[in-house]
Design an enzyme around this catalytic site. Structure first.
Site, PDB file in Angstrom:
ATOM      1  N   PRO A   1      19.399 105.290 -58.108  1.00 17.98           N
ATOM      2  CA  PRO A   1      20.420 106.152 -58.724  1.00 17.98           C
ATOM      3  C   PRO A   1      19.986 107.609 -58.796  1.00 17.98           C
ATOM      4  O   PRO A   1      20.803 108.489 -59.046  1.00 17.98           O
ATOM      5  CB  PRO A   1      20.613 105.547 -60.123  1.00 17.98           C
ATOM      6  CG  PRO A   1      19.439 104.676 -60.357  1.00 17.98           C
ATOM      7  CD  PRO A   1      18.876 104.282 -59.031  1.00 17.98           C
TER       8      PRO A   1
ATOM      9  N   GLU B   1      12.996  98.095 -63.331  1.00 15.88           N
ATOM     10  CA  GLU B   1      13.061  99.539 -63.616  1.00 15.88           C
ATOM     11  C   GLU B   1      12.923 100.372 -62.342  1.00 15.88           C
ATOM     12  O   GLU B   1      12.828 101.593 -62.405  1.00 15.88           O
ATOM     13  CB  GLU B   1      11.962  99.942 -64.609  1.00 15.88           C
ATOM     14  CG  GLU B   1      12.098  99.321 -65.984  1.00 15.88           C
ATOM     15  CD  GLU B   1      13.454  99.613 -66.621  1.00 15.88           C
ATOM     16  OE1 GLU B   1      13.894 100.770 -66.586  1.00 15.88           O
ATOM     17  OE2 GLU B   1      14.060  98.656 -67.148  1.00 15.88           O
TER      18      GLU B   1
ATOM     19  N   ARG C   1      28.939 100.522 -38.848  1.00 15.54           N
ATOM     20  CA  ARG C   1      30.258 100.643 -38.192  1.00 15.54           C
ATOM     21  C   ARG C   1      30.393 101.924 -37.385  1.00 15.54           C
ATOM     22  O   ARG C   1      31.332 102.079 -36.607  1.00 15.54           O
ATOM     23  CB  ARG C   1      31.399 100.442 -39.174  1.00 15.54           C
ATOM     24  CG  ARG C   1      31.573 101.499 -40.224  1.00 15.54           C
ATOM     25  CD  ARG C   1      32.569 101.052 -41.267  1.00 15.54           C
ATOM     26  NE  ARG C   1      33.944 101.046 -40.792  1.00 15.54           N
ATOM     27  CZ  ARG C   1      34.671 102.137 -40.588  1.00 15.54           C
ATOM     28  NH1 ARG C   1      34.144 103.323 -40.768  1.00 15.54           N
ATOM     29  NH2 ARG C   1      35.918 102.044 -40.171  1.00 15.54           N
TER      30      ARG C   1
ATOM     31  N   ASP D   1      39.220 107.665 -39.311  1.00 19.39           N
ATOM     32  CA  ASP D   1      39.046 107.229 -40.693  1.00 19.39           C
ATOM     33  C   ASP D   1      39.024 108.377 -41.683  1.00 19.39           C
ATOM     34  O   ASP D   1      38.705 109.501 -41.332  1.00 19.39           O
ATOM     35  CB  ASP D   1      37.705 106.498 -40.845  1.00 19.39           C
ATOM     36  CG  ASP D   1      37.832 105.059 -40.474  1.00 19.39           C
ATOM     37  OD1 ASP D   1      38.893 104.495 -40.714  1.00 19.39           O
ATOM     38  OD2 ASP D   1      36.841 104.505 -39.955  1.00 19.39           O
TER      39      ASP D   1
HETATM   40  N1  SAH Z   1      15.374 102.798 -64.046  1.00 23.23           N
HETATM   41  C1  SAH Z   1      15.919 103.211 -62.784  1.00 23.23           C
HETATM   42  C2  SAH Z   1      17.095 102.315 -62.375  1.00 23.23           C
HETATM   43  C3  SAH Z   1      16.676 101.006 -61.866  1.00 23.23           C
HETATM   44  S1  SAH Z   1      18.039 100.062 -61.381  1.00 23.23           S
HETATM   45  C4  SAH Z   1      16.444 104.618 -62.889  1.00 23.23           C
HETATM   46  O1  SAH Z   1      16.999 104.974 -63.929  1.00 23.23           O
HETATM   47  O2  SAH Z   1      16.350 105.360 -61.900  1.00 23.23           O
HETATM   48  C5  SAH Z   1      17.258  98.922 -60.300  1.00 23.23           C
HETATM   49  C6  SAH Z   1      17.437  99.172 -58.831  1.00 23.23           C
HETATM   50  O3  SAH Z   1      18.806  99.109 -58.490  1.00 23.23           O
HETATM   51  C7  SAH Z   1      16.977 100.531 -58.331  1.00 23.23           C
HETATM   52  O4  SAH Z   1      15.611 100.531 -58.052  1.00 23.23           O
HETATM   53  C8  SAH Z   1      17.812 100.700 -57.072  1.00 23.23           C
HETATM   54  O5  SAH Z   1      17.235 100.020 -55.989  1.00 23.23           O
HETATM   55  C9  SAH Z   1      19.106  99.977 -57.438  1.00 23.23           C
HETATM   56  N2  SAH Z   1      20.192 100.876 -57.869  1.00 23.23           N
HETATM   57  C10 SAH Z   1      20.768 100.894 -59.093  1.00 23.23           C
HETATM   58  N3  SAH Z   1      21.763 101.793 -59.150  1.00 23.23           N
HETATM   59  C11 SAH Z   1      21.845 102.367 -57.929  1.00 23.23           C
HETATM   60  C12 SAH Z   1      22.673 103.375 -57.347  1.00 23.23           C
HETATM   61  N4  SAH Z   1      23.622 103.988 -58.048  1.00 23.23           N
HETATM   62  N5  SAH Z   1      22.462 103.700 -56.050  1.00 23.23           N
HETATM   63  C13 SAH Z   1      21.500 103.105 -55.341  1.00 23.23           C
HETATM   64  N6  SAH Z   1      20.677 102.160 -55.835  1.00 23.23           N
HETATM   65  C14 SAH Z   1      20.837 101.780 -57.108  1.00 23.23           C
END
Ligand code: SAH
Length: 252
Positions: A89, A116, A153, A168
């Protein structure tokens, strides 16, 4: 193109790759996708992939060494250089432009986090840290599939009709025009009661020039109504620019 997905839940990723356009492309060999179980790259008897965070606090962190071992193994098998995508994220926002850029890479690896997330040192081997939106999921498997699908794709030969990919939404900064199929008229029960809904006349006219113009106008007006932000960077032809000017006439 080769795509390797590293995850502690391989079944979750594999299951999504058996159906549809992607499933067929993998079957044909247009795409070579391998889903790797992170636990296969551990060296201890219990195949442990996570550990407690240094400094304390809740949750678990994915250990760096199994990830490095997985990347070494993929490199040995596929060759170099690898484009390594870390799902997170905290990453740069994944867009159609990112998908297009990644579709030109020869060897793509996507790392799925859990708990995490990753030990921060993993970032040393990562070329692209990507987020699929401003929300937090429990794992990187769904984001990996989102990235994989959008990238795959765009690889030549994956989608049957190349033109459909070119037209698209987002491909030039415009949303797609509305589509209709048979029947030409249908009885619909909606918010305004029951009525007969017809397909726009022009689409039944057989007049291809008129259809093309109508579609352009719809694409521009839809984008203006729903996503005006896209128009800032949109690549419009002369006709589309004229339509936009006409539609915004009298506005600021
Ligand atoms: N504590 C971390 C979140 C971990 S969520 C933080 O706040 O940055 C667990 C896993 O889910 C992440 O390591 C990632 O691989 C995935 N993930 C969660 N949300 C995501 C998002 N919006 N985009 C991409 N990967 C995501």
């Amino acid at each position: 193109m080769t795509i390797d997905v590293v995850t502690i839940f391989p079944a979750m990723v594999e299951g999504a790759l058996v159906a549809g356009v992607l499933g067929r492309a993998i079957e044909r060999g247009t795409l070579s996708v391998s889903v790797r179980d992170l636990r296969d790259f551990t060296t201890d008897r219990h195949r442990v992939v996570d550990d407690v965070p240094y400094g304390g606090g809740p949750g678990m962190v994915l250990k760096p060494d199994p990830i490095f071992c997985a990347l070494d193994a993929i490199e040995a098998e596929r060759g170099t250089p690898l484009t390594v995508v870390l799902t997170s994220p905290q990453g740069r926002r994944f867009t159609q432009a990112e998908a297009r850029r990644l579709s030109g890479m020869e060897r793509l690896v996507i790392l799925c986090g859990r708990y995490e997330g990753f030990d921060d040192r993993v970032r040393e081997r990562v070329t692209d840290e990507l987020s699929i939106g401003d929300f937090v999921l429990t794992g990187g498997e769904l984001p990996a599939l989102v990235v994989l699908d959008a990238v795959a794709r765009l690889v030549p030969g994956v989608v049957g009709d190349e033109q459909s990919v070119v037209e698209d939404s987002f491909s030039r900064g415009l949303l797609d025009f509305p589509q209709y199929t048979r029947p030409a008229e249908i009885r619909c029960r909606g918010v305004s009661g029951e009525r007969v809904m017809a397909v726009p006349e022009v689409l039944l006219s057989g007049n291809h020039a008129a259809i093309r113009r109508w579609r352009k106008r719809e694409a521009v007006s839809r984008t203006l109504a729903r996503r005006p932000d896209l128009l800032v960077d949109a690549v419009l032809d002369e006709e589309e620019r004229a339509i936009l000017k006409e539609l915004t006439h009298g506005r600021d």
